[in-house]
Write a protein that holds these residues in place. Structure first.
Motif, PDB file in Angstrom:
ATOM      1  N   PRO A   1     -20.024 -43.634  50.387  1.00 28.45           N
ATOM      2  CA  PRO A   1     -18.802 -42.890  50.731  1.00 28.45           C
ATOM      3  C   PRO A   1     -17.826 -42.825  49.552  1.00 28.45           C
ATOM      4  O   PRO A   1     -17.820 -43.717  48.702  1.00 28.45           O
ATOM      5  N   THR A   2     -17.021 -41.787  49.517  1.00 27.20           N
ATOM      6  CA  THR A   2     -16.097 -41.551  48.404  1.00 27.20           C
ATOM      7  C   THR A   2     -15.205 -42.754  48.114  1.00 27.20           C
ATOM      8  O   THR A   2     -14.992 -43.107  46.959  1.00 27.20           O
ATOM      9  N   GLY A   3     -14.701 -43.401  49.162  1.00 32.82           N
ATOM     10  CA  GLY A   3     -13.821 -44.564  48.983  1.00 32.82           C
ATOM     11  C   GLY A   3     -14.499 -45.696  48.231  1.00 32.82           C
ATOM     12  O   GLY A   3     -13.906 -46.335  47.369  1.00 32.82           O
ATOM     13  N   GLU A   4     -15.783 -45.937  48.548  1.00 33.14           N
ATOM     14  CA  GLU A   4     -16.535 -47.012  47.881  1.00 33.14           C
ATOM     15  C   GLU A   4     -16.936 -46.617  46.467  1.00 33.14           C
ATOM     16  O   GLU A   4     -17.188 -47.460  45.622  1.00 33.14           O
ATOM     17  N   LEU A   5     -17.017 -45.314  46.244  1.00 34.10           N
ATOM     18  CA  LEU A   5     -17.433 -44.814  44.931  1.00 34.10           C
ATOM     19  C   LEU A   5     -16.319 -44.931  43.900  1.00 34.10           C
ATOM     20  O   LEU A   5     -16.573 -45.026  42.699  1.00 34.10           O
ATOM     21  N   ARG A   6     -15.067 -44.965  44.382  1.00 37.64           N
ATOM     22  CA  ARG A   6     -13.911 -44.949  43.474  1.00 37.64           C
ATOM     23  C   ARG A   6     -13.948 -46.052  42.410  1.00 37.64           C
ATOM     24  O   ARG A   6     -13.716 -45.772  41.240  1.00 37.64           O
ATOM     25  N   PRO A   7     -14.245 -47.315  42.770  1.00 34.21           N
ATOM     26  CA  PRO A   7     -14.291 -48.350  41.725  1.00 34.21           C
ATOM     27  C   PRO A   7     -15.361 -48.082  40.657  1.00 34.21           C
ATOM     28  O   PRO A   7     -15.208 -48.467  39.501  1.00 34.21           O
ATOM     29  N   LEU A   8     -16.431 -47.381  41.046  1.00 34.20           N
ATOM     30  CA  LEU A   8     -17.500 -47.066  40.089  1.00 34.20           C
ATOM     31  C   LEU A   8     -17.113 -45.925  39.160  1.00 34.20           C
ATOM     32  O   LEU A   8     -17.658 -45.800  38.071  1.00 34.20           O
ATOM     33  N   ARG A   9     -16.183 -45.082  39.606  1.00 35.47           N
ATOM     34  CA  ARG A   9     -15.789 -43.908  38.810  1.00 35.47           C
ATOM     35  C   ARG A   9     -15.298 -44.299  37.418  1.00 35.47           C
ATOM     36  O   ARG A   9     -15.485 -43.547  36.464  1.00 35.47           O
ATOM     37  N   GLY A  10     -14.651 -45.457  37.320  1.00 35.68           N
ATOM     38  CA  GLY A  10     -14.179 -45.898  36.010  1.00 35.68           C
ATOM     39  C   GLY A  10     -15.309 -46.249  35.066  1.00 35.68           C
ATOM     40  O   GLY A  10     -15.168 -46.167  33.856  1.00 35.68           O
ATOM     41  N   LYS A  11     -16.473 -46.609  35.631  1.00 33.99           N
ATOM     42  CA  LYS A  11     -17.610 -47.015  34.795  1.00 33.99           C
ATOM     43  C   LYS A  11     -18.493 -45.846  34.389  1.00 33.99           C
ATOM     44  O   LYS A  11     -19.255 -45.937  33.438  1.00 33.99           O
TER      45      LYS A  11
ATOM     46  N   GLY B   1     -33.350 -28.359  27.551  1.00 31.10           N
ATOM     47  CA  GLY B   1     -34.004 -27.310  28.338  1.00 31.10           C
ATOM     48  C   GLY B   1     -33.238 -26.010  28.196  1.00 31.10           C
ATOM     49  O   GLY B   1     -32.138 -25.981  27.659  1.00 31.10           O
ATOM     50  N   GLU B   2     -33.855 -24.946  28.696  1.00 29.65           N
ATOM     51  CA  GLU B   2     -33.233 -23.622  28.589  1.00 29.65           C
ATOM     52  C   GLU B   2     -31.926 -23.557  29.378  1.00 29.65           C
ATOM     53  O   GLU B   2     -31.709 -24.332  30.307  1.00 29.65           O
ATOM     54  N   SER B   3     -31.075 -22.605  29.018  1.00 29.03           N
ATOM     55  CA  SER B   3     -29.840 -22.374  29.764  1.00 29.03           C
ATOM     56  C   SER B   3     -30.177 -22.046  31.208  1.00 29.03           C
ATOM     57  O   SER B   3     -31.094 -21.272  31.475  1.00 29.03           O
ATOM     58  N   GLY B   4     -29.440 -22.664  32.135  1.00 29.91           N
ATOM     59  CA  GLY B   4     -29.634 -22.371  33.551  1.00 29.91           C
ATOM     60  C   GLY B   4     -30.742 -23.138  34.237  1.00 29.91           C
ATOM     61  O   GLY B   4     -31.036 -22.907  35.406  1.00 29.91           O
ATOM     62  N   CYS B   5     -31.362 -24.096  33.517  1.00 28.01           N
ATOM     63  CA  CYS B   5     -32.491 -24.825  34.124  1.00 28.01           C
ATOM     64  C   CYS B   5     -32.035 -25.998  34.993  1.00 28.01           C
ATOM     65  O   CYS B   5     -32.845 -26.604  35.700  1.00 28.01           O
ATOM     66  N   GLY B   6     -30.743 -26.353  34.940  1.00 28.37           N
ATOM     67  CA  GLY B   6     -30.241 -27.406  35.821  1.00 28.37           C
ATOM     68  C   GLY B   6     -29.822 -28.685  35.125  1.00 28.37           C
ATOM     69  O   GLY B   6     -29.612 -29.709  35.777  1.00 28.37           O
ATOM     70  N   LYS B   7     -29.639 -28.643  33.810  1.00 30.92           N
ATOM     71  CA  LYS B   7     -29.249 -29.860  33.065  1.00 30.92           C
ATOM     72  C   LYS B   7     -27.893 -30.379  33.538  1.00 30.92           C
ATOM     73  O   LYS B   7     -27.736 -31.570  33.833  1.00 30.92           O
ATOM     74  N   THR B   8     -26.920 -29.488  33.619  1.00 25.29           N
ATOM     75  CA  THR B   8     -25.574 -29.890  34.057  1.00 25.29           C
ATOM     76  C   THR B   8     -25.601 -30.362  35.502  1.00 25.29           C
ATOM     77  O   THR B   8     -24.921 -31.336  35.859  1.00 25.29           O
ATOM     78  N   THR B   9     -26.400 -29.707  36.334  1.00 25.89           N
ATOM     79  CA  THR B   9     -26.516 -30.111  37.744  1.00 25.89           C
ATOM     80  C   THR B   9     -27.015 -31.552  37.842  1.00 25.89           C
ATOM     81  O   THR B   9     -26.522 -32.334  38.667  1.00 25.89           O
ATOM     82  N   ILE B  10     -27.965 -31.918  37.002  1.00 19.94           N
ATOM     83  CA  ILE B  10     -28.465 -33.302  36.995  1.00 19.94           C
ATOM     84  C   ILE B  10     -27.330 -34.262  36.634  1.00 19.94           C
ATOM     85  O   ILE B  10     -27.120 -35.277  37.304  1.00 19.94           O
ATOM     86  N   GLY B  11     -26.589 -33.938  35.580  1.00 15.89           N
ATOM     87  CA  GLY B  11     -25.474 -34.794  35.168  1.00 15.89           C
ATOM     88  C   GLY B  11     -24.441 -34.949  36.272  1.00 15.89           C
ATOM     89  O   GLY B  11     -23.978 -36.053  36.561  1.00 15.89           O
ATOM     90  N   ARG B  12     -24.094 -33.851  36.913  1.00 18.29           N
ATOM     91  CA  ARG B  12     -23.095 -33.869  37.985  1.00 18.29           C
ATOM     92  C   ARG B  12     -23.614 -34.633  39.207  1.00 18.29           C
ATOM     93  O   ARG B  12     -22.865 -35.329  39.879  1.00 18.29           O
ATOM     94  N   THR B  13     -24.914 -34.513  39.476  1.00 17.11           N
ATOM     95  CA  THR B  13     -25.504 -35.203  40.627  1.00 17.11           C
ATOM     96  C   THR B  13     -25.530 -36.709  40.408  1.00 17.11           C
ATOM     97  O   THR B  13     -25.218 -37.483  41.318  1.00 17.11           O
ATOM     98  N   ILE B  14     -25.865 -37.131  39.198  1.00 12.46           N
ATOM     99  CA  ILE B  14     -25.882 -38.569  38.883  1.00 12.46           C
ATOM    100  C   ILE B  14     -24.506 -39.181  39.135  1.00 12.46           C
ATOM    101  O   ILE B  14     -24.393 -40.295  39.636  1.00 12.46           O
ATOM    102  N   LEU B  15     -23.449 -38.428  38.812  1.00 12.13           N
ATOM    103  CA  LEU B  15     -22.081 -38.931  38.970  1.00 12.13           C
ATOM    104  C   LEU B  15     -21.510 -38.656  40.361  1.00 12.13           C
ATOM    105  O   LEU B  15     -20.322 -38.865  40.602  1.00 12.13           O
ATOM    106  N   SER B  16     -22.354 -38.162  41.271  1.00  9.02           N
ATOM    107  CA  SER B  16     -21.945 -37.845  42.654  1.00  9.02           C
ATOM    108  C   SER B  16     -20.886 -36.752  42.727  1.00  9.02           C
ATOM    109  O   SER B  16     -20.070 -36.719  43.652  1.00  9.02           O
ATOM    110  N   LEU B  17     -20.865 -35.870  41.747  1.00 11.90           N
ATOM    111  CA  LEU B  17     -20.006 -34.688  41.813  1.00 11.90           C
ATOM    112  C   LEU B  17     -20.723 -33.587  42.601  1.00 11.90           C
ATOM    113  O   LEU B  17     -20.105 -32.647  43.082  1.00 11.90           O
ATOM    114  N   GLU B  18     -22.050 -33.698  42.673  1.00 10.61           N
ATOM    115  CA  GLU B  18     -22.889 -32.857  43.530  1.00 10.61           C
ATOM    116  C   GLU B  18     -23.701 -33.813  44.397  1.00 10.61           C
ATOM    117  O   GLU B  18     -24.091 -34.881  43.928  1.00 10.61           O
ATOM    118  N   LYS B  19     -23.969 -33.437  45.630  1.00 16.73           N
ATOM    119  CA  LYS B  19     -24.752 -34.293  46.524  1.00 16.73           C
ATOM    120  C   LYS B  19     -26.225 -33.861  46.498  1.00 16.73           C
ATOM    121  O   LYS B  19     -26.522 -32.685  46.717  1.00 16.73           O
TER     122      LYS B  19
END
Length: 198
Positions: free
Chosen positions: A53-63, A18-36
């Protein structure tokens, strides 16, 4: 970003264009819970991780990991490459020194980076070498799903081809899944099993 819905199977690459600024990176960050997200659901390995919660997400971060577009910002400029990889390994897989050294050697082999680069700082590497360090770092934590944000941008065509081939080899040998974010349709066509357009 609104009304986005797609699925990604194991060992599959979905290209997101998609075009620059359309939200591609936001989607990627949201999938990884870097954005809510404000609404919707994110499922990872059949588990709803949207509001975990962040504590429960930690084990998934490695995957699930991200290769950031701006590696000058993503790689600590004060750390040598060896320390960057060692930190990634020990945070997610605490183990002895000899084991870490063996794992670092294996990572360098996987991404085709010379051992002489381990003593370098990020600014001493070329764009292609930094990209390989970024890939090695996500592999170091044992990621199975990788969001690759514009991984071939600002690279020469020959280096782009090397990076693309490295992604395909790693997917074949390690069974990785990728969300491949790019505006370069030629590269997306080479690596993707299916393509989502924004």
């Amino acid at each position: 970003v609104d009304g986005v819905s797609f699925s990604l199977k194991a060992h599959e690459t979905v290209g997101l264009v998609g075009e620059s600024g359309c939200g591609k990176t936001t989607i990627g960050r949201t999938i990884l819970s870097l954005e809510k997200p404000t609404s919707g659901r994110i499922l990872f390995e059949d588990r709803d991780i949207t509001n975990v919660p962040t504590g429960e997400l930690r084990p998934l971060r490695g995957k699930m990991q991200m290769i950031f577009q701006d590696l000058d910002a993503a790689l600590n400029p004060k750390m040598r490459i060896r320390d960057i990889l060692e930190e990634a390994i020990t945070i997610h897989h605490p183990s002895g020194g000899a084991d870490v050294e063996k794992r670092i050697s294996g990572l360098l082999e996987q991404v085709n980076l010379k051992t002489t680069k381990l003593g370098n700082f990020p600014h001493e590497l070329s764009g292609g070498e930094k990209r390989r360090v970024g890939i090695a770092r996500v592999l170091a934590v044992g990621a199975r799903f990788i969001v690759a944000d514009e991984p071939t941008s600002a690279l020469d065509v020959s280096i782009q081809a090397q990076v693309v081939n490295r992604f395909r080899d790693l997917q074949k040998h390690l069974g990785l899944s990728f969300l491949f974010i790019s505006h370069d349709l030629r590269v997306v066509e080479l690596v993707s099993h299916k393509v989502a357009v924004m």
